[in-house]
Each structure stands twice: as structure tokens, then as C-alpha cells.
Scaffold this active site. Structure first.
Site, PDB file in Angstrom:
ATOM      1  N   ASP A 387       3.164  -5.913  -0.694  1.00 37.90           N
ATOM      2  CA  ASP A 387       2.057  -5.673  -1.627  1.00 37.90           C
ATOM      3  C   ASP A 387       0.867  -6.556  -1.244  1.00 37.90           C
ATOM      4  O   ASP A 387       0.988  -7.455  -0.401  1.00 37.90           O
ATOM      5  CB  ASP A 387       2.552  -6.011  -3.042  1.00 37.90           C
ATOM      6  CG  ASP A 387       1.570  -5.592  -4.135  1.00 37.90           C
ATOM      7  OD1 ASP A 387       0.699  -4.735  -3.871  1.00 37.90           O
ATOM      8  OD2 ASP A 387       1.682  -6.117  -5.261  1.00 37.90           O
ATOM      9  N   GLU A 390      -4.151  -5.847   1.597  1.00 42.12           N
ATOM     10  CA  GLU A 390      -5.439  -5.252   2.029  1.00 42.12           C
ATOM     11  C   GLU A 390      -6.246  -6.207   2.901  1.00 42.12           C
ATOM     12  O   GLU A 390      -6.993  -5.701   3.740  1.00 42.12           O
ATOM     13  CB  GLU A 390      -6.245  -4.828   0.793  1.00 42.12           C
ATOM     14  CG  GLU A 390      -5.641  -3.633   0.081  1.00 42.12           C
ATOM     15  CD  GLU A 390      -4.336  -3.964  -0.665  1.00 42.12           C
ATOM     16  OE1 GLU A 390      -4.195  -5.129  -1.062  1.00 42.12           O
ATOM     17  OE2 GLU A 390      -3.486  -3.083  -0.819  1.00 42.12           O
ATOM     18  N   ASP A 458      -2.025   1.247  -7.721  1.00 40.84           N
ATOM     19  CA  ASP A 458      -2.036   1.163  -9.184  1.00 40.84           C
ATOM     20  C   ASP A 458      -2.734   2.344  -9.844  1.00 40.84           C
ATOM     21  O   ASP A 458      -3.896   2.268 -10.245  1.00 40.84           O
ATOM     22  CB  ASP A 458      -2.700  -0.147  -9.612  1.00 40.84           C
ATOM     23  CG  ASP A 458      -1.939  -1.347  -9.068  1.00 40.84           C
ATOM     24  OD1 ASP A 458      -0.805  -1.158  -8.597  1.00 40.84           O
ATOM     25  OD2 ASP A 458      -2.490  -2.457  -9.113  1.00 40.84           O
TER      26      ASP A 458
HETATM   27  O1  MIG Z   1      -1.887  -8.053  -8.861  1.00 44.69           O
HETATM   28  O2  MIG Z   1       3.347  -7.472  -8.087  1.00 44.69           O
HETATM   29  O3  MIG Z   1       0.258  -2.514  -6.808  1.00 44.69           O
HETATM   30  O4  MIG Z   1       2.822  -2.275  -7.857  1.00 44.69           O
HETATM   31  O5  MIG Z   1       3.717  -4.286  -9.597  1.00 44.69           O
HETATM   32  C1  MIG Z   1      -0.930  -7.046  -9.037  1.00 44.69           C
HETATM   33  C2  MIG Z   1       2.726  -6.987  -9.230  1.00 44.69           C
HETATM   34  C3  MIG Z   1       0.128  -7.175  -7.998  1.00 44.69           C
HETATM   35  C4  MIG Z   1       0.151  -4.792  -7.545  1.00 44.69           C
HETATM   36  C5  MIG Z   1       1.023  -3.650  -7.137  1.00 44.69           C
HETATM   37  C6  MIG Z   1       2.000  -3.350  -8.231  1.00 44.69           C
HETATM   38  C7  MIG Z   1       2.834  -4.569  -8.531  1.00 44.69           C
HETATM   39  C8  MIG Z   1       1.909  -5.727  -8.918  1.00 44.69           C
HETATM   40  N1  MIG Z   1       0.947  -5.986  -7.839  1.00 44.69           N
END
Ligand code: MIG
Length: 754
Positions: A387, A390, A458
Site C-alpha cells: 500500500d 505512489e 479507496d
Molecule cells: O492512509 O492501511 O488504500 O486499503 O485499508 C490509508 C489503511 C492507508 C489505504 C488503502 C486502504 C487501507 C488503508 N490505507
């Protein structure tokens, strides 16, 4: 700012198949990768090494060209590239001279400062599809886009850019198809006639070269095959990752994880995977476990295994600044983190607080990162969720002068996530001893299919987002990404039980079937929606498990030819206008034989466009003629799904997880049709890489209405099918034809007359 155009040709040389053309300002390289693939690279200063994050193939050593007074013509068996010398322009034709795509005569390729742009002619009836995870319609004509990987939390259905970059599109006009892959990692721009009064299309980037691959194969399938030949195809996914996946930000303790998993088994709702989101860690430190809430990870995972659940855990790139934390100490000692040009390490705030960011562009850093997964694989984690890559940090904009090795941030931002996924995949693969890792990443660039599945970030808990998500999945399939999904149920916001039921029923036909929700939202598990709704959700999840033999064979196609599992109708019905109608553009084929029409939750009936051919509703075998819009009932219990006449679909009886042996019965369903059809059934152990050494079971099923025969070819491969019996189910064959035949699974050719 100065506009630099490609000046006149000065010299032309053929260097082992690379055609070098020099002009006073620039150098052009033309390379042929195959009869239908020509690469053009225009540069003001070529790097010594020709490197790409996406491309895994080399150009051919030979190239045919001839020079005339005004042109240089490069020809292959299928294509003709005519380069005009003054002004310098690149125009592509089929071998028999039909124009596929031409430069805009006035502007062609040019530079504005560091920016490089290519202006191209628009053909009146030209449509565009592709670019992967992008807002808007299936037909991208009239829209413009930016590629700049972004943590697009709380995005709407018109937000651009989102998380991923796939600078590849397919053009359709005059009954012809072509593709163009702009392999440039800088921030890039695509405009499909949005801002030029319909006069031209253009694409470009903030820096780098005008480096693109032109695909001239006819047929979208063939272009996808070429594009994925060039950038790679996915490996066979672990079978368990195709089961139902339950996620949540976060299940807060081992106790909760175990209780949720146990509940699936108690209620006989099939599932394979449960997730740990960020809260399993100690202070959000990657590769650690929270000692209080997850005191015994191995114990927890062992217990999950006894009830046939796999665990996937999240990892983010940000490494907390904290002396004594292994990853921090090692990263600093070895200079593994992104830094300012003066050598100071770059710091930004994410979940753990102040963090440094690994330089995933560096092979040594990737190796180091990969090894750290022992903290997860030793207790038994099987899947790795990447995650925030980017990369994301609070405040979004990482200063442009931050350096990852030799590269400034703007040059590599769009590949950072892909390189993290690469490091994760390679590391996990080594640690898992011949077992296939499951990797899921949010940020990506062309070629990511080699390492990872993706999800679309999201989204929100609305009908609109459900339909939008389907368009994203379909479009990702046009860029080599087959293993894709959305947060089923929507990440942000709460939803009605009706929408949950509907979205779950669409999830059955989503390559990655994962239910996920944000912190603070209501729980989303199947039993949270009342008895009646739970029963529907359960039945749909069961259907997913019944379809797994078909789905797995579908992934084999992705592995072999790059064809995605979820296919916009534009792939097979490319020149059928209705396919692009906003009303039907979300429809897709799921594998070869199923057509799925996504429907919003309140709709009791749905208008569905059936392309040419005959179709049967999956739930009733009711037959419809194609080439028309039909209106059909679409209650929450019955998403409009149709089988193509002649369709061949392998199913099994319900199991509670892919870990179950099952009853050994493989059901081969065939729907009658007037045209012959073929389907390759594929099976292997679903778990290891043994299939690379021949341990698979593969046979071609042929439906032949003229011979009135269904044939199962002799088995290829050394794997023993887990199904001891095959049951043939015939649909729509009329009275007098026995609907079900049963025979022992053997490896010889089997022919059944009907
Ligand atoms: O700032 O890890 O897209 O699926 O549950 C949010 C917490 C960070 C973004 C991800 C989401 C995940 C969440 N993350």
C-alpha cells in the site's frame, strides 16, 4: 521557452537492426521487435544503456528499410512506417497501405523545454480505449488524462490522476486497430481530442525521450498479445487467492482475526483469505508485529491454517525513524533511503510518524527489502499487500529534488510502486520455497502484471462507484493487468444491505474477489446484513467456488496470451457501436463464455445489450438472440449473466475453501449453439511452480455442432487431475438429448455424440 522541432535528416545508419537517424537537434532510433511492433525513440541525448522498467524483450537484429528523396520507409511483413524527412514525421500503415496512425503534419514530435510531445492526426471515426485505471468512458475520445501516481483517497468517479500509470492505448478506426505504448516514466499526458477541437490527439511527458512502441496487429486480442509479449504476462496465481477474501482496516487483534475466520466456517460461507491491515504492526513499523494484540503470530496463523484460511498482511514503504529498529538502522547504514542532493535523508510523515523511503530503484535495496519478509513468512504469511507506494506521504507532494539513486523524484514516481511490488514479489518468492506468493499493489506501471495483482484503491460505498470500479477493472485488462479488483462494498462510507448484496454478486465475476472497508465504517462481513441477505451473499460466494475451475482456466489464458479475465466487450466486438454506448459500456465478458451486466442495486430490471450471436441466461437457460437490447429481471438474487451459445464452462461442487479436496466431480457445462467452439481446460496443483516443469493437466474441449460431438482432447502434462469423474451437462440441446452424462476422468481423447 523554445520550441524545438525535429530538423532535417543529416545521416542515416543501420547499426545491427537499429536505424539511427541524426538531425542537428536530435537523434532518432527505429527498432523492430516483430512484424507488428516498431519502436521509435527520439532523444536529445541518449543514455548509454537502453533501459526500461516495462519492456522485457529485445529488438530484432535486422530491419528492412529504403530511402527515397523525401522518405525513409521501414517495412515488416505486416507494417509500413513511412518517415517524412522534411518536416520529420512518423506515419504508420498496414502492409497494404491503409493508414493506421499518422503524425499531425504541422507539429509531429517536438520539445518545449524539457517537455516532449507528439501530436497525431485524429481520424473522424477514431475511438480510443486503454490507459488502465482512468476515469471516464470506455471510449476515451474527447477526454484527457495525466499519469502521476497519486494516493487518491476519497476520489470521485471523475478524479484524475489515480494510483497507477499505464501509458498504453489502443486506437480503433475504419475497421482497423493499432496500439501505442509511450514508455516514459515522467509525468505524462494523453489527450484524445479533448482540447483540440477534434483536430488532433496528443501525448507527451515532462521529461525524457519520445520513446514509443507502435503495435499494428489487427484485432484487439492480437494487440494485447503483443503488448504483453513486450511487457510480460502474469504467472499462474495461487488458487487460494481466487477464493473469497475478507479484509478490513483493521481486524485489531489475533483474537478478532480468528473469530472472523471461524465465523465463516460456522456459517458455512466459503472463504480462503483474511487480511491484517496496518494495525497488526508495532507502531506501524514494517516487518514487526504488535506484541500485545498479536502476541503469537505463528500460533494465530497455524490456527488459521487448521480451518483452511490464509493470511495476507500489509506493508507500506515508509520506514519509521527510530534507532534500534532493524530496517531503520540497516537502511541508514547502507544508504538505502531516498535523499536530498546534499546527502541528507528525505523525511516525511506517514502512519508510523517521521519516515524514510527505501530506494526501490536500486537492486541491492530490493534484495534487502525482499529478505526482510522472513518476519512475515516465518510465522506463515502467504500474501503481501503493498500500500501507499505512489509513494504517499501526508501532504502528497514529495519535493522534486528528492533523489532515488541517480534519479530525481519526478522521473521515477510512476514506477516506484511497481519496483516495490517487484522487490516484494522476488523476496517472497525466494522465501516461500517454490510456493507462489500473492502480491497486491496499489501503485503500478506497465509491466506490473509480472509481479502483482492490483486493486483500485479507496473507492466509496455507492452504486456509482460500483459501476465505475467495473470500468476500471475492464480498462486495466486492456493494459496487461488481469488480476484486478476493487474494494467490494466500497472503502469509504456505509452502504445499504441491497448494495452490499449486489456488489458481492458482481464480485463473483471480479478477478480479485475482496471485501474491504475503511476504519470507522460499519463491518462488512457476509453475516452483517440480516438472515435473508446473508443467504444471498453466501449463495453468490458459493457460485464463485463452483466456477473456480473455469476461472482458473481463464487465468491460464492471461498467463499464456495476456488476455484478461474481465474483458470489455470492445475486445471481441470492437466495431459494434453499442458496446461504447454509455448505457452498456460497463458490460464485460468474464472469461470466454460469460457476459456480465453490472446493475445498480435498486434496479429490478435491466437493459442489457447482447452482441451478435445467441445467448442464454445463466440462471435459467432461457435463450436470447444477440444483436439487440433486452430488458430482463435483475433482482438482487440474480445478476444478469449470460452464456454465449457454444459456451464451455467447467464447474465443481461447493467447497468451503480451495484447500478442500472436494468430491472429485468436474462438471463440464455446454450450451448449444450453431457455431463450433473450443476451450482449454487447465489445472495444476494451484500452489507451486511445478507447472513450469510440466506438472499440469490440460485438455482442449471442442464443441462441434456439425459433427454433433463434444471432444475432450487427450491430456497434456503430467499432473493428475483432482477430479476423478467428469460430468457433461448439456444445455439447450432439446428433448431427446440426454442432459447429463458421466464418465471417469482418463487421459485419452474422449468423444461424446449428442
Ligand atoms: O492512509 O492501511 O488504500 O486499503 O485499508 C490509508 C489503511 C492507508 C489505504 C488503502 C486502504 C487501507 C488503508 N490505507
Amino acid at each position: 521557452m523554445q520550441l524545438e522541432i525535429l530538423g532535417n535528416t543529416q545521416t542515416i545508419t543501420d547499426q545491427n537492426g537499429k536505424l539511427l537517424i541524426k538531425t542537428p537537434q536530435m537523434e532518432v532510433r527505429i527498432m523492430v521487435y516483430g512484424p507488428t511492433i516498431i519502436r521509435i525513440c527520439v532523444s536529445k541525448n541518449f543514455d548509454e544503456v537502453d533501459s526500461s522498467f516495462a519492456v522485457i524483450q529485445k529488438s530484432l537484429a535486422e530491419l528492412q528499410y529504403k530511402e527515397t528523396a523525401d522518405t525513409i520507409e521501414v517495412t515488416t511483413l505486416a507494417l509500413k512506417l513511412i518517415i517524412n524527412k522534411t518536416p520529420f514525421r512518423f506515419n504508420f500503415y498496414t502492409a497494404d497501405g491503409q493508414a493506421l496512425s499518422e503524425d499531425d503534419e504541422r507539429f509531429g514530435v517536438n520539445w518545449q523545454g524539457e517537455r516532449v510531445i507528439n501530436y497525431r492526426k485524429l481520424v473522424t471515426d477514431e475511438k480510443f480505449i486503454g490507459l488502465g485505471e482512468k476515469y471516464g468512458n470506455l471510449n476515451r475520445r474527447g477526454s484527457s488524462y495525466v499519469n502521476w501516481n497519486t494516493d487518491a483517497s476519497e476520489h470521485t468517479i471523475t478524479t484524475d490522476p489515480l494510483y497507477k500509470t499505464f501509458p498504453f492505448f489502443i486506437g480503433l478506426h475504419s475497421g482497423l486497430t493499432y496500439g501505442l505504448f509511450f514508455d516514459n516514466t515522467h509525468k505524462s499526458y494523453f489527450d484524445f481530442g479533448a482540447t483540440t477541437g477534434g483536430q488532433m490527439s496528443w501525448f507527451g511527458a515532462d521529461g525524457g525521450d519520445m520513446n514509443y512502441y507502435f503495435f499494428g496487429a489487427q484485432g484487439v486480442r492480437n494487440i494485447l498479445a503483443d503488448y504483453t509479449w513486450l511487457t510480460g504476462r502474469m504467472e499462474m496465481p495461487p488458487l487460494w487467492s481466487l477464493g473469497y477474501q475478507q479484509c478490513r482496516w483493521s481486524y485489531m487483534s489475533a483474537k478478532e482475526v480468528l473469530a472472523i475466520a471461524a465465523k465463516f466456517r460456522e456459517r458455512n460461507i466459503p472463504a480462503d483469505v483474511i487480511y491484517c491491515d496496518i494495525d497488526y504492526m508495532d507502531g506501524f513499523k514494517i516487518f514487526t508485529w504488535n506484541k500485545k494484540t498479536f502476541p503469537d503470530p505463528k500460533g494465530m496463523i497455524d490456527e488459521l491454517k487448521t480451518i483452511s484460511f490464509r493470511l495476507v498482511t500489509i506493508v507500506d514503504p515508509g520506514i519509521k525513524i527510530e534507532k534500534g529498529y532493524k530496517q531503520y538502522d540497516e537502511g541508514v547504514a547502507n544508504n538505502y533511503f531516498a535523499a536530498y542532493p546534499n546527502g541528507e535523508l528525505y523525511t516525511a510523515e506517514v502512519w508510523p510518524g517521521q519516515c524514510h523511503f527505501p530506494d526501490f530503484l536500486n537492486a541491492e535495496v530490493r534484495e534487502w527489502w525482499g529478505k526482510a519478509f522472513t518476519a512475515l513468512t516465518e510465522p506463515g504469511v502467504d500474501g503481501f499487500w503493498n500500500d501507499m507506494n505512489e509513494p504517499a506521504a501526508w501532504g502528497q507532494n514529495i519535493p522534486w529534488l528528492v533523489k532515488f539513486g541517480e534519479h530525481f523524484m519526478p522521473e521515477i514516481r510512476n514506477v516506484y510502486g511497481m519496483q516495490m511490488a517487484r522487490a516484494t514479489y522476488n523476496g517472497a518468492k525466494k522465501l516461500l520455497n517454490n510456493k507462489r506468493p500473492f502480491v497486491l499493489t496499489r501503485a503500478a506501471y506497465s509491466g506490473t502484471q509480472r509481479y502483482s495483482a492490483v486493486w483500485t484503491g479507496d473507492n466509496s460505498a455507492t452504486d456509482e462507484h460500483m459501476l465505475f470500479g467495473q470500468r476500471l477493472v475492464n480498462s486495466l485488462g486492456l493494459t496487461g493487468m488481469s488480476f484486478t479488483g476493487v474494494d467490494i462494498g466500497g472503502f469509504m462510507g456505509n452502504l445499504t444491505p441491497e448494495l452490499m448484496v449486489r456488489w458481492n454478486s458482481l464480485g463473483v465475476y471480479t478477478p480479485l474477489f475482496r471485501n474491504h472497508s475503511a476504519k470507522g465504517m460499519e463491518y462488512r462481513e457476509p453475516w452483517r446484513w440480516g438472515t435473508k441477505n446473508e443467504a444471498i451473499i453466501k449463495k453468490d460466494i458459493e457460485l464463485r467456488y463452483q466456477l473456480l475451475p473455469y476461472i482458473y482456466s481463464g487465468f491460464y489464458q492471461s498467463h499464456q496470451s495476456g488476455l484478461p479475465l474481465s474483458r470489455t466487450l470492445a475486445i471481441d466486438y470492437t466495431f459494434d457501436e453499442n458496446v461504447f454506448d454509455e448505457k452498456y459500456q460497463n458490460q464485460f465478458l468474464f472469461g470466454d463464455s460469460l457476459l456480465v451486466a453490472p446493475v445498480i442495486s435498486p434496479a429490478k430490471t435491466a437493459d442489457v445489450y447482447l452482441p451478435a450471436g445467441d445467448w442464454y441466461r445463466l440462471s435459467s437457460d432461457k435463450k436470447f438472440r444477440g444483436g439487440q437490447v433486452i430488458n430482463v429481471p435483475s433482482p438482487l438474487t440474480n445478476l444478469p449473466v449470460f452464456v454465449k451459445a457454444g459456451g464451455i464452462i467447467h464447474m465443481q461442487n461447493v467447497v468451503q475453501s480451495t484447500n478442500e479436496q472436494g468430491d472429485g466431480l468436474l462438471m463440464l457445462h455446454t450450451w448449444n449453439g450453431s457455431e463450433a467452439n473450443e476451450f482449454v481446460y487447465y489445472e495444476d496443483d494451484g500452489l507451486t511452480y511445478d507447472y513450469e516443469n510440466g506438472a499440469f493437466y490440460k485438455r482442449t474441449i471442442r464443441f462441434d455442432p456439425r459433427k454433433r460431438e463434444i471432444t475432450l482432447s487427450a491430456v497434456e502434462g503430467s499432473y493428475l487431475s483432482k477430479y476423478s469423474t467428469i460430468q457433461l451437462h448439456l444445455h439447450g440441446f432439446g428433448r431427446g438429448v440426454k442432459a447429463v452424462r458421466e464418465f471417469a476422468n482418463n487421459r485419452k481423447q474422449i468423444s461424446i455424440a449428442f
